[in-house]
Motif scaffolding. Structure first.
Motif, PDB file in Angstrom:
ATOM      1  N   VAL A   7      27.867  42.895  21.589  1.00 36.70           N
ATOM      2  CA  VAL A   7      27.682  42.136  22.826  1.00 36.70           C
ATOM      3  C   VAL A   7      27.256  43.123  23.903  1.00 36.70           C
ATOM      4  O   VAL A   7      27.791  44.235  23.975  1.00 36.70           O
ATOM      5  N   ALA A   8      26.271  42.750  24.734  1.00 41.36           N
ATOM      6  CA  ALA A   8      25.844  43.631  25.815  1.00 41.36           C
ATOM      7  C   ALA A   8      25.866  42.893  27.139  1.00 41.36           C
ATOM      8  O   ALA A   8      25.470  41.728  27.214  1.00 41.36           O
ATOM      9  N   ILE A   9      26.366  43.588  28.158  1.00 43.48           N
ATOM     10  CA  ILE A   9      26.345  43.048  29.514  1.00 43.48           C
ATOM     11  C   ILE A   9      25.561  44.040  30.360  1.00 43.48           C
ATOM     12  O   ILE A   9      25.949  45.213  30.477  1.00 43.48           O
ATOM     13  N   ASN A  10      24.428  43.576  30.913  1.00 41.16           N
ATOM     14  CA  ASN A  10      23.562  44.482  31.665  1.00 41.16           C
ATOM     15  C   ASN A  10      22.729  43.658  32.631  1.00 41.16           C
ATOM     16  O   ASN A  10      22.335  42.537  32.309  1.00 41.16           O
ATOM     17  N   LEU A  43      19.754  44.941  20.179  1.00 40.81           N
ATOM     18  CA  LEU A  43      20.768  45.011  19.110  1.00 40.81           C
ATOM     19  C   LEU A  43      21.801  43.905  19.232  1.00 40.81           C
ATOM     20  O   LEU A  43      22.607  43.693  18.328  1.00 40.81           O
ATOM     21  N   ALA A  44      21.794  43.235  20.396  1.00 38.93           N
ATOM     22  CA  ALA A  44      22.936  42.392  20.725  1.00 38.93           C
ATOM     23  C   ALA A  44      22.905  41.037  20.019  1.00 38.93           C
ATOM     24  O   ALA A  44      21.872  40.373  19.956  1.00 38.93           O
ATOM     25  N   ASP A  45      24.046  40.637  19.477  1.00 37.60           N
ATOM     26  CA  ASP A  45      24.201  39.284  18.947  1.00 37.60           C
ATOM     27  C   ASP A  45      24.370  38.312  20.103  1.00 37.60           C
ATOM     28  O   ASP A  45      24.031  37.145  20.005  1.00 37.60           O
ATOM     29  N   PHE A  46      24.935  38.838  21.188  1.00 37.27           N
ATOM     30  CA  PHE A  46      25.048  38.038  22.402  1.00 37.27           C
ATOM     31  C   PHE A  46      24.777  38.960  23.581  1.00 37.27           C
ATOM     32  O   PHE A  46      25.474  39.957  23.765  1.00 37.27           O
ATOM     33  N   GLY A  47      23.743  38.629  24.360  1.00 36.90           N
ATOM     34  CA  GLY A  47      23.422  39.446  25.533  1.00 36.90           C
ATOM     35  C   GLY A  47      23.638  38.638  26.789  1.00 36.90           C
ATOM     36  O   GLY A  47      23.260  37.467  26.862  1.00 36.90           O
ATOM     37  N   LEU A  48      24.295  39.269  27.742  1.00 37.59           N
ATOM     38  CA  LEU A  48      24.516  38.578  29.015  1.00 37.59           C
ATOM     39  C   LEU A  48      23.814  39.379  30.105  1.00 37.59           C
ATOM     40  O   LEU A  48      24.176  40.530  30.381  1.00 37.59           O
ATOM     41  N   VAL A  49      22.779  38.780  30.699  1.00 37.31           N
ATOM     42  CA  VAL A  49      22.052  39.437  31.778  1.00 37.31           C
ATOM     43  C   VAL A  49      22.750  39.075  33.074  1.00 37.31           C
ATOM     44  O   VAL A  49      22.753  37.910  33.479  1.00 37.31           O
ATOM     45  N   GLY A  50      23.382  40.067  33.694  1.00 35.07           N
ATOM     46  CA  GLY A  50      24.119  39.763  34.913  1.00 35.07           C
ATOM     47  C   GLY A  50      24.756  40.997  35.504  1.00 35.07           C
ATOM     48  O   GLY A  50      24.696  42.085  34.913  1.00 35.07           O
ATOM     49  N   ASP A  51      25.373  40.791  36.656  1.00 31.85           N
ATOM     50  CA  ASP A  51      26.022  41.898  37.351  1.00 31.85           C
ATOM     51  C   ASP A  51      27.425  42.099  36.782  1.00 31.85           C
ATOM     52  O   ASP A  51      28.278  41.212  36.871  1.00 31.85           O
ATOM     53  N   LEU A  52      27.641  43.255  36.220  1.00 29.83           N
ATOM     54  CA  LEU A  52      28.920  43.489  35.543  1.00 29.83           C
ATOM     55  C   LEU A  52      30.108  43.347  36.490  1.00 29.83           C
ATOM     56  O   LEU A  52      31.196  42.968  36.073  1.00 29.83           O
ATOM     57  N   PHE A  53      29.882  43.641  37.769  1.00 29.19           N
ATOM     58  CA  PHE A  53      31.001  43.571  38.712  1.00 29.19           C
ATOM     59  C   PHE A  53      31.471  42.131  38.923  1.00 29.19           C
ATOM     60  O   PHE A  53      32.597  41.890  39.310  1.00 29.19           O
ATOM     61  N   LYS A  54      30.572  41.162  38.655  1.00 30.95           N
ATOM     62  CA  LYS A  54      30.986  39.760  38.711  1.00 30.95           C
ATOM     63  C   LYS A  54      31.460  39.292  37.346  1.00 30.95           C
ATOM     64  O   LYS A  54      32.516  38.692  37.194  1.00 30.95           O
ATOM     65  N   VAL A  55      30.635  39.600  36.324  1.00 32.58           N
ATOM     66  CA  VAL A  55      30.849  39.020  35.000  1.00 32.58           C
ATOM     67  C   VAL A  55      32.117  39.541  34.317  1.00 32.58           C
ATOM     68  O   VAL A  55      32.882  38.768  33.743  1.00 32.58           O
ATOM     69  N   VAL A  56      32.347  40.846  34.385  1.00 33.66           N
ATOM     70  CA  VAL A  56      33.442  41.417  33.601  1.00 33.66           C
ATOM     71  C   VAL A  56      34.823  40.929  34.092  1.00 33.66           C
ATOM     72  O   VAL A  56      35.623  40.456  33.280  1.00 33.66           O
ATOM     73  N   LYS A 115      21.251  34.362  30.724  1.00 33.87           N
ATOM     74  CA  LYS A 115      21.190  34.897  32.077  1.00 33.87           C
ATOM     75  C   LYS A 115      22.348  34.324  32.883  1.00 33.87           C
ATOM     76  O   LYS A 115      22.583  33.111  32.855  1.00 33.87           O
ATOM     77  N   ASP A 116      23.094  35.185  33.534  1.00 33.01           N
ATOM     78  CA  ASP A 116      24.263  34.710  34.274  1.00 33.01           C
ATOM     79  C   ASP A 116      23.837  33.949  35.521  1.00 33.01           C
ATOM     80  O   ASP A 116      23.123  34.474  36.360  1.00 33.01           O
ATOM     81  N   GLU A 117      24.253  32.701  35.588  1.00 28.17           N
ATOM     82  CA  GLU A 117      24.043  31.960  36.821  1.00 28.17           C
ATOM     83  C   GLU A 117      25.379  31.406  37.279  1.00 28.17           C
ATOM     84  O   GLU A 117      25.492  30.245  37.683  1.00 28.17           O
ATOM     85  N   GLY A 118      26.396  32.259  37.133  1.00 31.16           N
ATOM     86  CA  GLY A 118      27.729  31.863  37.557  1.00 31.16           C
ATOM     87  C   GLY A 118      28.611  31.438  36.389  1.00 31.16           C
ATOM     88  O   GLY A 118      29.824  31.490  36.476  1.00 31.16           O
ATOM     89  N   GLU A 119      27.988  31.027  35.268  1.00 26.60           N
ATOM     90  CA  GLU A 119      28.774  30.537  34.132  1.00 26.60           C
ATOM     91  C   GLU A 119      28.652  31.437  32.903  1.00 26.60           C
ATOM     92  O   GLU A 119      29.120  31.090  31.824  1.00 26.60           O
ATOM     93  N   GLY A 120      27.995  32.590  33.091  1.00 24.36           N
ATOM     94  CA  GLY A 120      27.740  33.502  31.967  1.00 24.36           C
ATOM     95  C   GLY A 120      29.019  33.918  31.254  1.00 24.36           C
ATOM     96  O   GLY A 120      29.064  33.966  30.022  1.00 24.36           O
ATOM     97  N   HIS A 121      30.068  34.182  32.030  1.00 27.67           N
ATOM     98  CA  HIS A 121      31.312  34.647  31.416  1.00 27.67           C
ATOM     99  C   HIS A 121      31.939  33.568  30.542  1.00 27.67           C
ATOM    100  O   HIS A 121      32.596  33.861  29.558  1.00 27.67           O
TER     101      HIS A 121
END
Ligand SMILES: Cc1cc2nc3c(=O)[nH]c(=O)nc-3n(C[C@H](O)[C@H](O)[C@H](O)COP(=O)(O)OP(=O)(O)OC[C@H]3O[C@@H](n4cnc5c(N)ncnc54)[C@H](O)[C@@H]3O)c2cc1C
Ligand SMILES: Nc1ncnc2c1ncn2[C@@H]1O[C@H](COP(=O)(O)O)[C@@H](O)[C@H]1O
Lengths: 326, 260
Positions: A287-290, A300-313, B241-247
Motif C-alpha cells: 500500500v502506498a500513500i503519497n 508496485l502498489a496493490d492499493f495506492g492512495l494519492v493524498g496528503d499524508l498529514f490528513k490521510v494517515v 485519489k483522496d477527496e476526503g474519503e480516501g482513508h
C-alpha cells in the motif's frame, strides 16, 4: 529414513514466529521426503517454549540448554550443533534467515563442508533434494537452487510460510552441552532492547509501516508509529529519513538496509526509488500513500492512495481503531 | 594495526541484469559495476582506524579479471594503501562458502589484526561470507556491527540484533562485518584518484594461493542454481485519489484483506 530439523529461533524460550512457520514448512517437507521431523532448542529457557512446540507438531525436540550459548556469540552453538549433526546425521536443517540464524548456518556449513542457502522464500522436494526459491538482485529476479549433498542447510525468510497448528506429542531428548574454551572468544557483555512498547522488529514483522522524507521531520514519525501500533506492525524508514537523522538506521528498508517481505507493507511519503524497492518489492501486499500521483512507488502498489499524508494517515489510524473496537 | 577490507564488485542496482542462460551466473560484461555499497562503510571504518592507530589498509577482492577497477581502485583513491585481486577462471560460479574458502586462503598470506567485510552484498545478499570466513580461519567473526572500538589487543562492538543491539567483546585478530549506520564515508579527492592510478594492485591466481580446484567454481560449490527467471512485473492495483474519503477506502481494503 532421514531427519529434518528446525533450529528454533527464540529469545530465552519465547519462540519467534518464524520458528513456527519453519515447523509448518518442515512438516510438509517431512511428508514429501519420508523424513522424521525434529526441532532443536539451543540456549536457555526451554520450559517457556515447550507448550507451543507441542501445538505446532514437534515430534522430537533435541534440547541443548546452556547459558554459554547465550553468553558467547555463535561458536558454542556451532560446536553443539556440529556434534549433534555428526551423531545423528540429519538430512535437512532449517534455520531462520535472520542475522543469528544465518551466522549459525554459515559457520556450521563451513565447518562441515556442507552447502548453505540463505533468504529462501519457498521450498519443495524433488526426489531427495530440496528445491529452494529465493529473490536476488533486489527482487528483480527469482532463482531456484539445490544443495548437492546431505546435510542440506537452508535459511528460511520470516513470513515466507504461514504457521499452521498441528498438535502432537513432544518427545524430549536432552543433549549434553560441553563448550570448549576455544568457543568462548566473543563474550556478550550485555543485550540492549530499544524497541518501544513491544513493537515487532522490522526483519520479522508480518506488517510494516514505513515513513520517508514526505514526513518532513522526526516529530512526524509519530503518525507512522500510531498507524503501526493499530496494525501491530513494525516501523520502517527510507534512507532519506534515516540519513536526515529522523529514525534509527536499524529501521531502514532497502538496498543498504533490511530486505523484507511482510504480508503487508505500507509506504508513507516514500517515492519508491529503486534502492528502496530492492528491500521491499517482494512484500505480499503493498500500500502506498503519497501526494504525487506519479511517484514510482504506485507502480508496485496493490492499493495506492494519492493524498496528503498529514490528513490521510491520522484519519486512517482513527478509522482502523474504530473498526477494531466495533 | 593492519587491516584488510574485503570488497566485492557488484552490478549497479539500477542496471538491468542478464544471466548466462547456461549456468545462470551473472553476465558481468553486460552491466555497469560498482563497489558493493555496504563495503564502502567497511573501507571508511578501516581508514578511520588507520588514522587513529597507524598501520596499513589492504583491499582484497575476488572476481573476474578487471574486478579491481571499480572496487579496489576506488578504495585506494579514498586512502587505502594497497590492493589484492584474486582472479582465476576456475573460480567462476563459486557460491558464498566457496568464496569464503578462497578469501580465507588469500588472508592467510597477509598479516592482519582486523579483517572488515560488508554485512551483505547487494547481488546475492546472502550475508554468509563473513561468518564462513571466520570459521574457516578459526577466528572470531562479529557480524552486523554498528559501532566498533579497538583498544590494545581487544575489540568491543555493538552488534545489531532484532529490536536492539548486543555489546560484544573479543580479542584481535578478528573478523567483523559492518552495517551502513556505522559511519559516514568520505569522498575521494582528485589527488587521491590520480594517486590511485600509480599504485599497483597485486594479482593472485588460484595456484598462487594453493587452491584445491575441487572446492571452488560451479563444480566445487556445494549449492547450484537450477533456474533463474526475471520477476514478473507487478500489476498496479487500485489507485484512489483522496477527496476526503480516501482513508475509508483504504480501511475497507485493509479489512477485506484481513489485516484488521
Ligand atoms: C548506493 C545507494 C544505496 C541506497 N540505499 C537505500 C536504501 O537502503 N533504502 C532507501 O530507502 N533508499 C536508499 N537509497 C536512496 C534512494 O535512492 C532514495 O534517495 C530514497 O529512497 C528516497 O527516500 P524517500 O522516498 O523517503 O524520499 P523522496 O524521494 O524525497 O520522496 C519523498 C516522497 O514523499 C512524498 N510527499 C511529500 N510530502 C507529502 C505529503 N504531505 N503527503 C504525502 N506524500 C508526500 C513526495 O511526493 C515524495 O514522493 C540509496 C541510494 C544509493 C545511491
Ligand atoms: N568476491 C568477493 N571478494 C571480496 N569480498 C567479498 C566477495 N564476496 C563477498 N565479499 C565480502 O563479504 C561481504 C558479504 O557478502 P555476502 O555474504 O555475499 O552477502 C561483502 O560485503 C564483502 O565484504
Amino acid at each position: 529414513m532421514g531427519e529434518i530439523w528446525t533450529i528454533l529461533d527464540h529469545d530465552r524460550g519465547d519462540l519467534k514466529k518464524v520458528s513456527l512457520q519453519m515447523m509448518t514448512a518442515a512438516r510438509k517437507l517431512a511428508g514429501e521426503l519420508g523424513h522424521d521431523m525434529a526441532a532443536v532448542f539451543l540456549g536457555s529457557g526451554y520450559d517457556a517454549a515447550k507448550d507451543k512446540l507441542g501445538r505446532y507438531g514437534a515430534v522430537t525436540v533435541y534440547v541443548a540448554e546452556s547459558e554459554d550459548i547465550d553468553g558467547y556469540l555463535v561458536q558454542p552453538a556451532v560446536e553443539a550443533l556440529a556434534r549433534m549433526v555428526e551423531e545423528k546425521s540429519p538430512d535437512v536443517l532449517l534455520f531462520a534467515s535472520v542475522p543469528m540464524g544465518k551466522d549459525l548456518a554459515s559457520a556450521l556449513g563451513a565447518r562441515l563442508g556442507a552447502g548453505v542457502l540463505a533468504d529462501v522464500v519457498d521450498i519443495s522436494a524433488d526426489g531427495d533434494r530440496l528445491v529452494c526459491t529465493m529473490a536476488v538482485f533486489g527482487g528483480a529476479m527469482n532463482t531456484t537452487c539445490k544443495i548437492k549433498d546431505s546435510p542440506q542447510i537452508v535459511c528460511v525468510k520470516p513470513n515466507a510460510f504461514v504457521a499452521e497448528e498441528a498438535p502432537g506429542e513432544v518427545r524430549e531428548e536432552r543433549i549434553e552441552v560441553s563448550v570448549s574454551d576455544e568457543a568462548k572468544k566473543a563474550r556478550v557483555v550485555e543485550r540492549v532492547q530499544q524497541e518501544a512498547g513491544g513493537r515487532p522488529a522490522v526483519e520479522e514483522a508480518a506488517i510494516i509501516v514505513s515513513g520517508g522524507r514526505g514526513l518532513q521531520g522526526p516529530e512526524n514519525f509519530r503518525l507512522v508509529e500510531e498507524l503501526a501500533d493499530v496494525l501491530g506492525a513494525a516501523v520502517g524508514a527510507s534512507r532519506a529519513a534515516v540519513d536526515a537523522g529522523w529514525y534509527p538506521h536499524q529501521h531502514q528498508v532497502g538496498q543498504t538496509g533490511k530486505t523484507v517481505s511482510p504480508q503487508l507493507y505500507i509506504a508513507v511519503g516514500i517515492s519508491g526509488a529503486i534502492q528502496h524497492r530492492a528491500g521491499m518489492q517482494t512484500s505480499k501486499t503493498i500500500v502506498a500513500i503519497n501526494k504525487d500521483a506519479d511517484a514510482p512507488i504506485f507502480g508496485l502498489a496493490d492499493f495506492g492512495l494519492v493524498g496528503d499524508l498529514f490528513k490521510v494517515v491520522p484519519a486512517l489510524t482513527e478509522e482502523l481503531k474504530k473498526r477494531k473496537g466495533g | 594495526m593492519n587491516i584488510v577490507v574485503c570488497v566485492k564488485r557488484v552490478p549497479d542496482t539500477a542496471a538491468e541484469k542478464k544471466l548466462d542462460p547456461n549456468d545462470f551466473t551473472l553476465d558481468r560484461d553486460s552491466v555497469e559495476s560498482i563497489m558493493n555499497p555496504v563495503d564502502e562503510y567497511g573501507v571508511e571504518e578501516a581508514l578511520k582506524l588507520k588514522e587513529a592507530h597507524g598501520g596499513e589498509v589492504t583491499i582484497l577482492t575476488m572476481g573476474p579479471e578487471g574486478a579491481d577497477k571499480n572496487a579496489v581502485r576506488k578504495a585506494i583513491a579514498l586512502g587505502a594503501d594497497k590492493g589484492v585481486l584474486v582472479t582465476d577462471d576456475r573460480l567462476h560460479g563459486s557460491d558464498a562458502l566457496a568464496t569464503a574458502y578462497v578469501l580465507a586462503l588469500a588472508l592467510a598470506q597477509v598479516e592482519f589484526d582486523l579483517c572488515i567485510l560488508g554485512s551483505e552484498s547487494t547481488d546475492a545478499r546472502t550475508s554468509l561470507v563473513p561468518q564462513g570466513l571466520g570459521q574457516l580461519m578459526g577466528m572470531t567473526a562479529l557480524t552486523d556491527v554498528k559501532q566498533l572500538e579497538v583498544k590494545d589487543d581487544s575489540i568491543t562492538v555493538q552488534r545489531e540484533e532484532e529490536g536492539g543491539y548486543a555489546v560484544i567483546e573479543a580479542k584481535l585478530p578478528a573478523i567483523v562485518s559492518v552495517v551502513k549506520g556505522i559511519n559516514e564515508p568520505r569522498y575521494a579527492t582528485l589527488k587521491g584518484i590520480m594517486g590511485a592510478k600509480q599504485k599497483e594492485v597485486q594479482v593472485l591466481s588460484g595456484d598462487d594461493l594453493g587452491i584445491d580446484p575441487a572446492m571452488v567454481g560451479l563444480e566445487g560449490s556445494k549449492t547450484e542454481v537450477t533456474e533463474a527467471t526475471p520477476r514478473p512485473p507487478k500489476e498496479q492495483g487500485e489507485l484512489v485519489k483522496d477527496e476526503g474519503e480516501g482513508h475509508v477506502k483504504l480501511a475497507d481494503f485493509l479489512q477485506q484483506n484481513k489485516f484488521i
